[in-house]
Design a protein around this motif. Structure first.
Motif, PDB file in Angstrom:
ATOM      1  N   MET A 185       5.068   8.772  21.233  1.00 31.74           N
ATOM      2  CA  MET A 185       3.974   9.264  20.402  1.00 31.74           C
ATOM      3  C   MET A 185       3.276   8.038  19.809  1.00 31.74           C
ATOM      4  SD  MET A 185       4.527  12.491  20.862  1.00 31.74           S
ATOM      5  CE  MET A 185       5.299  12.144  22.444  1.00 31.74           C
ATOM      6  N   THR A 186       2.382   7.431  20.554  1.00 33.57           N
ATOM      7  CA  THR A 186       1.924   6.069  20.287  1.00 33.57           C
ATOM      8  C   THR A 186       1.254   5.868  18.938  1.00 33.57           C
ATOM      9  OG1 THR A 186      -0.100   6.601  21.504  1.00 33.57           O
ATOM     10  CG2 THR A 186       1.654   5.492  22.716  1.00 33.57           C
ATOM     11  N   ASP A 187       0.525   6.848  18.414  1.00 38.55           N
ATOM     12  CA  ASP A 187      -0.166   6.624  17.147  1.00 38.55           C
ATOM     13  C   ASP A 187       0.592   7.231  15.970  1.00 38.55           C
ATOM     14  OD1 ASP A 187      -0.594   9.214  17.878  1.00 38.55           O
ATOM     15  OD2 ASP A 187      -2.699   9.294  17.272  1.00 38.55           O
ATOM     16  N   TRP A 188       1.860   7.544  16.195  1.00 46.38           N
ATOM     17  CA  TRP A 188       2.731   8.020  15.117  1.00 46.38           C
ATOM     18  C   TRP A 188       3.894   7.047  14.980  1.00 46.38           C
ATOM     19  CZ3 TRP A 188       2.630  12.581  12.087  1.00 46.38           C
ATOM     20  CH2 TRP A 188       1.536  13.409  12.337  1.00 46.38           C
ATOM     21  N   PRO A 189       4.447   6.915  13.776  1.00 45.12           N
ATOM     22  CA  PRO A 189       5.610   6.032  13.621  1.00 45.12           C
ATOM     23  C   PRO A 189       6.894   6.708  14.082  1.00 45.12           C
ATOM     24  CG  PRO A 189       5.028   6.973  11.508  1.00 45.12           C
ATOM     25  CD  PRO A 189       3.978   7.430  12.480  1.00 45.12           C
ATOM     26  N   TYR A 190       6.825   7.544  15.080  1.00 48.59           N
ATOM     27  CA  TYR A 190       7.994   8.203  15.647  1.00 48.59           C
ATOM     28  C   TYR A 190       8.024   7.856  17.127  1.00 48.59           C
ATOM     29  CZ  TYR A 190       6.262  10.925  11.719  1.00 48.59           C
ATOM     30  OH  TYR A 190       5.731  11.296  10.522  1.00 48.59           O
ATOM     31  N   THR A 191       9.169   7.872  17.712  1.00 49.19           N
ATOM     32  CA  THR A 191       9.271   7.393  19.082  1.00 49.19           C
ATOM     33  C   THR A 191       9.123   8.515  20.099  1.00 49.19           C
ATOM     34  OG1 THR A 191      10.710   5.611  18.324  1.00 49.19           O
ATOM     35  CG2 THR A 191      10.661   6.050  20.666  1.00 49.19           C
ATOM     36  N   THR A 192      10.097   9.385  20.205  1.00 50.83           N
ATOM     37  CA  THR A 192      10.071  10.430  21.219  1.00 50.83           C
ATOM     38  C   THR A 192       9.545  11.740  20.645  1.00 50.83           C
ATOM     39  OG1 THR A 192      12.306  11.196  20.704  1.00 50.83           O
ATOM     40  CG2 THR A 192      12.107   9.381  22.277  1.00 50.83           C
ATOM     41  N   ALA A 193       9.358  12.700  21.542  1.00 49.26           N
ATOM     42  CA  ALA A 193       8.931  14.030  21.102  1.00 49.26           C
ATOM     43  C   ALA A 193       9.971  14.651  20.172  1.00 49.26           C
ATOM     44  CB  ALA A 193       8.708  14.930  22.317  1.00 49.26           C
ATOM     45  N   LEU A 194      11.233  14.298  20.376  1.00 50.23           N
ATOM     46  CA  LEU A 194      12.291  14.833  19.517  1.00 50.23           C
ATOM     47  C   LEU A 194      12.155  14.295  18.095  1.00 50.23           C
ATOM     48  CD1 LEU A 194      14.801  16.563  19.275  1.00 50.23           C
ATOM     49  CD2 LEU A 194      16.168  14.627  20.075  1.00 50.23           C
ATOM     50  N   HIS A 195      11.890  12.991  17.957  1.00 42.86           N
ATOM     51  CA  HIS A 195      11.612  12.435  16.631  1.00 42.86           C
ATOM     52  C   HIS A 195      10.453  13.195  15.976  1.00 42.86           C
ATOM     53  CE1 HIS A 195      13.786   8.889  18.211  1.00 42.86           C
ATOM     54  NE2 HIS A 195      13.965   8.533  16.954  1.00 42.86           N
ATOM     55  N   TYR A 196       9.404  13.375  16.752  1.00 44.53           N
ATOM     56  CA  TYR A 196       8.190  14.019  16.245  1.00 44.53           C
ATOM     57  C   TYR A 196       8.499  15.436  15.761  1.00 44.53           C
ATOM     58  CZ  TYR A 196       3.380  15.813  16.272  1.00 44.53           C
ATOM     59  OH  TYR A 196       2.186  16.387  15.922  1.00 44.53           O
ATOM     60  N   ALA A 197       9.238  16.186  16.573  1.00 45.27           N
ATOM     61  CA  ALA A 197       9.546  17.576  16.229  1.00 45.27           C
ATOM     62  C   ALA A 197      10.372  17.666  14.950  1.00 45.27           C
ATOM     63  CB  ALA A 197      10.289  18.239  17.389  1.00 45.27           C
ATOM     64  N   ILE A 198      11.302  16.731  14.779  1.00 43.70           N
ATOM     65  CA  ILE A 198      12.131  16.735  13.572  1.00 43.70           C
ATOM     66  C   ILE A 198      11.294  16.387  12.353  1.00 43.70           C
ATOM     67  CG2 ILE A 198      14.044  15.568  12.403  1.00 43.70           C
ATOM     68  CD1 ILE A 198      15.347  15.256  15.193  1.00 43.70           C
ATOM     69  N   ARG A 199      10.454  15.359  12.472  1.00 47.64           N
ATOM     70  CA  ARG A 199       9.607  14.966  11.351  1.00 47.64           C
ATOM     71  C   ARG A 199       8.647  16.083  10.953  1.00 47.64           C
ATOM     72  NH1 ARG A 199      11.926  10.600   8.964  1.00 47.64           N
ATOM     73  NH2 ARG A 199      12.237   8.897  10.413  1.00 47.64           N
ATOM     74  N   LYS A 200       8.196  16.844  11.939  1.00 47.42           N
ATOM     75  CA  LYS A 200       7.280  17.954  11.670  1.00 47.42           C
ATOM     76  C   LYS A 200       8.022  19.217  11.238  1.00 47.42           C
ATOM     77  CE  LYS A 200       3.306  18.194  12.939  1.00 47.42           C
ATOM     78  NZ  LYS A 200       1.999  18.085  12.250  1.00 47.42           N
ATOM     79  N   ARG A 201       9.349  19.120  11.188  1.00 48.86           N
ATOM     80  CA  ARG A 201      10.200  20.248  10.800  1.00 48.86           C
ATOM     81  C   ARG A 201       9.914  21.480  11.662  1.00 48.86           C
ATOM     82  NH1 ARG A 201      13.134  19.368   6.235  1.00 48.86           N
ATOM     83  NH2 ARG A 201      13.575  21.598   6.078  1.00 48.86           N
ATOM     84  N   CYS A 202       9.867  21.242  12.970  1.00 46.21           N
ATOM     85  CA  CYS A 202       9.743  22.366  13.889  1.00 46.21           C
ATOM     86  C   CYS A 202      11.030  23.187  13.842  1.00 46.21           C
ATOM     87  CB  CYS A 202       9.484  21.857  15.308  1.00 46.21           C
ATOM     88  SG  CYS A 202       7.898  21.022  15.488  1.00 46.21           S
ATOM     89  N   SER A 203      11.038  24.306  14.518  1.00 45.90           N
ATOM     90  CA  SER A 203      12.205  25.187  14.444  1.00 45.90           C
ATOM     91  C   SER A 203      13.409  24.561  15.144  1.00 45.90           C
ATOM     92  CB  SER A 203      11.886  26.534  15.093  1.00 45.90           C
ATOM     93  OG  SER A 203      11.725  26.384  16.494  1.00 45.90           O
ATOM     94  N   VAL A 204      14.594  25.022  14.744  1.00 49.20           N
ATOM     95  CA  VAL A 204      15.824  24.555  15.379  1.00 49.20           C
ATOM     96  C   VAL A 204      15.809  24.894  16.866  1.00 49.20           C
ATOM     97  CG1 VAL A 204      18.332  24.839  15.447  1.00 49.20           C
ATOM     98  CG2 VAL A 204      17.157  24.707  13.241  1.00 49.20           C
ATOM     99  N   ARG A 205      15.211  26.019  17.208  1.00 49.87           N
ATOM    100  CA  ARG A 205      15.137  26.424  18.614  1.00 49.87           C
ATOM    101  C   ARG A 205      14.391  25.383  19.450  1.00 49.87           C
ATOM    102  NH1 ARG A 205      11.329  28.680  21.691  1.00 49.87           N
ATOM    103  NH2 ARG A 205       9.929  28.909  19.897  1.00 49.87           N
ATOM    104  N   ILE A 206      13.288  24.878  18.926  1.00 50.98           N
ATOM    105  CA  ILE A 206      12.520  23.859  19.652  1.00 50.98           C
ATOM    106  C   ILE A 206      13.331  22.574  19.783  1.00 50.98           C
ATOM    107  CG2 ILE A 206      10.497  22.338  19.496  1.00 50.98           C
ATOM    108  CD1 ILE A 206       8.983  24.705  18.268  1.00 50.98           C
ATOM    109  N   ILE A 207      14.007  22.191  18.692  1.00 51.82           N
ATOM    110  CA  ILE A 207      14.854  20.990  18.730  1.00 51.82           C
ATOM    111  C   ILE A 207      15.907  21.130  19.827  1.00 51.82           C
ATOM    112  CG2 ILE A 207      16.450  19.539  17.430  1.00 51.82           C
ATOM    113  CD1 ILE A 207      13.625  19.477  16.323  1.00 51.82           C
ATOM    114  N   GLN A 208      16.548  22.278  19.874  1.00 53.95           N
ATOM    115  CA  GLN A 208      17.601  22.499  20.860  1.00 53.95           C
ATOM    116  C   GLN A 208      17.052  22.462  22.284  1.00 53.95           C
ATOM    117  OE1 GLN A 208      19.011  26.228  19.236  1.00 53.95           O
ATOM    118  NE2 GLN A 208      20.777  25.248  18.251  1.00 53.95           N
ATOM    119  N   GLN A 209      15.875  23.033  22.487  1.00 57.00           N
ATOM    120  CA  GLN A 209      15.276  23.017  23.824  1.00 57.00           C
ATOM    121  C   GLN A 209      14.926  21.594  24.251  1.00 57.00           C
ATOM    122  OE1 GLN A 209      12.100  25.934  23.088  1.00 57.00           O
ATOM    123  NE2 GLN A 209      13.060  27.294  24.576  1.00 57.00           N
ATOM    124  N   LEU A 210      14.386  20.810  23.337  1.00 54.12           N
ATOM    125  CA  LEU A 210      14.061  19.422  23.661  1.00 54.12           C
ATOM    126  C   LEU A 210      15.318  18.631  24.014  1.00 54.12           C
ATOM    127  CD1 LEU A 210      11.378  18.560  20.940  1.00 54.12           C
ATOM    128  CD2 LEU A 210      11.009  18.670  23.410  1.00 54.12           C
TER     129      LEU A 210
END
Length: 359
Positions: A185-210
C-alpha cells in the motif's frame, strides 16, 4: 532555539506516539515516500535535486525531533531512510536500552546482575521438576508459498480494490491471483493488505480471509510498527480470533522472535483490552524468549492491571521473579503491595510500609 515538528522529542519510552506524529508530518509535507524508501534516489538531474532537498528536509526533522540519547543513534546517518530505519530497529524494537549506557559506572556485582537479567528466565531460574512446561508443537504450514511472478497490473488492481474498501472484490481477486498478496500500500504507512485491513479495523472475517490467502512469509512482513500481529496487538487487541488465525498459519511469529525485539506477549499484557490476547500468546511463547527482566515485567503488569493468571504461573515456575527488578527497575511484589485495589480491603501502603518497601 531549534523547534521540533512534534511536541515531545523521541525518548526510549514514547516511540509509538512520536512515530505516529512524525508520520503525520511526513505525509502532510509529502515526505513519507522519501522516508519509507518508496521513492528512491533518482539519477543526477532536476529530479535528483528535488529528491535530495526533500530528503534533507525529512532528515533535519528527524534529527531535531530526537532527544540527546536517541540522536546519538542516528548521528552520521546521511539519509532520512537510514535515520528512520535505525530508530525503528534500536528504539521501537528495543535493541538499545538506556540502562546499558548508565551501567558503566556501577560495580561488578551490578554488571553481573545486569547480565543475568538479560538471560532467558528458564536458564537463570530452573523450573522445578513438577512444573516443567511443554509447548505446543509448531503447526504445519496451511498453505505453501505460491508462485513468485510479479505482475504490476495485477498488484495495482488489487491495491485499488483494497484502498476503496471493496473487500468482496479484493478477496475474490486475491483468490484468482494469489501473487497480488505481496502488493504494498505505497502511499500508506502500512505494508501489506493485511496491515491495512487491521489499521482500518475491518471485520475479523476479512482478516481471516486475507490470512488464509497469504503465504506464510508475508505474515512476517513488517512495516515501521512491526508485523501484522504487532498491528493487531496495538490496534485491535480484543480480536483474539484474528490473532489465532495468524498464529495458526505461522507459529514462528510468536516462537521465533529476534532477541532485539520485545516478546509479543509482553506488549499484549500491557495493552488495554489485551488480557485474553496476552493469555493466548503466553500459552505459545517459549520461556527461552523471555529474559529475566521481561518475565518480571510480565508479573508487574499482571499485578498492576490485575491480570493475575500469567503472573501466578511465572511465580510458581520461577519464585525468585517476585523479587527481581523488571524492565522499569520495579520489584513485582512491591507493585502488588502498592496496588490497593488488588486487595479486598482496598488498603494502600501506609507511610512506614512505603519506607520499608521503597526506601
Amino acid at each position: 532555539m531549534t523547534t521540533t515538528v512534534v511536541p515531545t522529542v523521541l525518548s526510549y519510552k514514547n516511540y509509538k506516539d512520536w512515530s505516529f506524529r512524525m508520520k503525520t508530518y511526513f505525509l502532510a509535507e509529502d515526505l513519507w515516500d522519501i522516508v519509507s524508501g518508496t521513492v528512491t534516489k533518482p539519477p543526477e538531474g532536476e529530479e535528483h535535486k528535488a529528491w535530495k532537498k526533500k530528503d534533507a528536509k525529512a532528515l533535519y526533522a528527524i534529527q531535531n525531533s530526537c532527544g540527546d540519547n536517541t540522536y546519538k543513534l542516528i548521528k552520521g546517518k546521511t539519509t532520512a531512510k537510514e535515520a528512520w530505519d535505525t530508530l525503528v530497529q534500536k528504539v521501537r524494537y528495543g535493541s538499545v536500552n538506556l540502562s546499558d549506557e548508565d551501567s558503566s559506572d556501577e560495580n561488578s556485582s551490578d554488571e553481573d546482575s545486569h547480565d543475568e537479567a538479560n538471560k532467558p528466565v528458564c536458564h537463570v531460574y530452573p523450573t522445578p521438576p513438577d512444573h516443567d512446561a511443554t509447548l505446543e508443537s509448531a503447526m504445519e504450514e496451511a498453505l505453501s508459498t505460491r508462485g513468485a511472478g510479479h505482475d504490476e497490473s495485477i498488484q495495482e488492481t488489487f491495491v485499488k480494490y483494497v484502498k476503496s474498501d471493496d473487500w468482496d472484490n479484493a478477496i475474490k481477486f486475491l483468490r484468482q491471483h494469489p501473487q497480488a498478496a505481496s502488493a504494498r500500500m505505497t502511499d500508506w504507512p502500512y505494508t501489506t493488505a493485511l496491515h491495512y485491513a487491521i489499521r482500518k479495523r475491518c471485520s475479523v472475517r476479512i482478516i481471516q480471509q486475507l490470512v488464509d490467502l497469504m503465504a506464510n512469509a508475508l505474515l512476517e512482513t513488517a512495516d515501521s510498527f512491526g508485523s501484522a500481529l504487532d498491528c493487531l496487538i496495538n490496534d485491535c487487541p480484543e480480536w483474539v480470533e484474528a490473532a489465532e488465525c495468524i498464529v495458526k498459519k505461522n507459529l514462528n511469529i510468536v516462537t521465533s522472535v529476534p532477541s532485539n525485539r520485545v516478546p509479543l506477549v509482553l506488549v499484549a499484557q500491557g495493552t488495554a483490552k489485551g488480557e485474553r490476547l496476552a493469555r493466548f500468546l503466553y500459552s505459545l511463547t517459549p520461556h527461552e524468549q523471555l529474559n529475566v527482566s521481561q518475565a518480571a515485567h510480565l508479573i508487574s503488569l499482571g499485578f498492576h492491571l490485575q491480570r493475575l493468571d500469567i503472573a501466578w504461573d511465572l511465580i510458581q515456575r520461577y519464585p525468585k521473579l517476585a523479587i527481581t527488578k523488571d524492565l522499569d527497575k520495579n520489584i513485582p511484589l512491591v507493585t502488588l503491595a502498592s496496588n490497593g485495589s488488588a486487595f479486598k480491603s482496598g488498603s494502600r501502603l501506609n507511610l512506614w510500609e512505603n519506607l520499608i518497601y521503597h526506601g
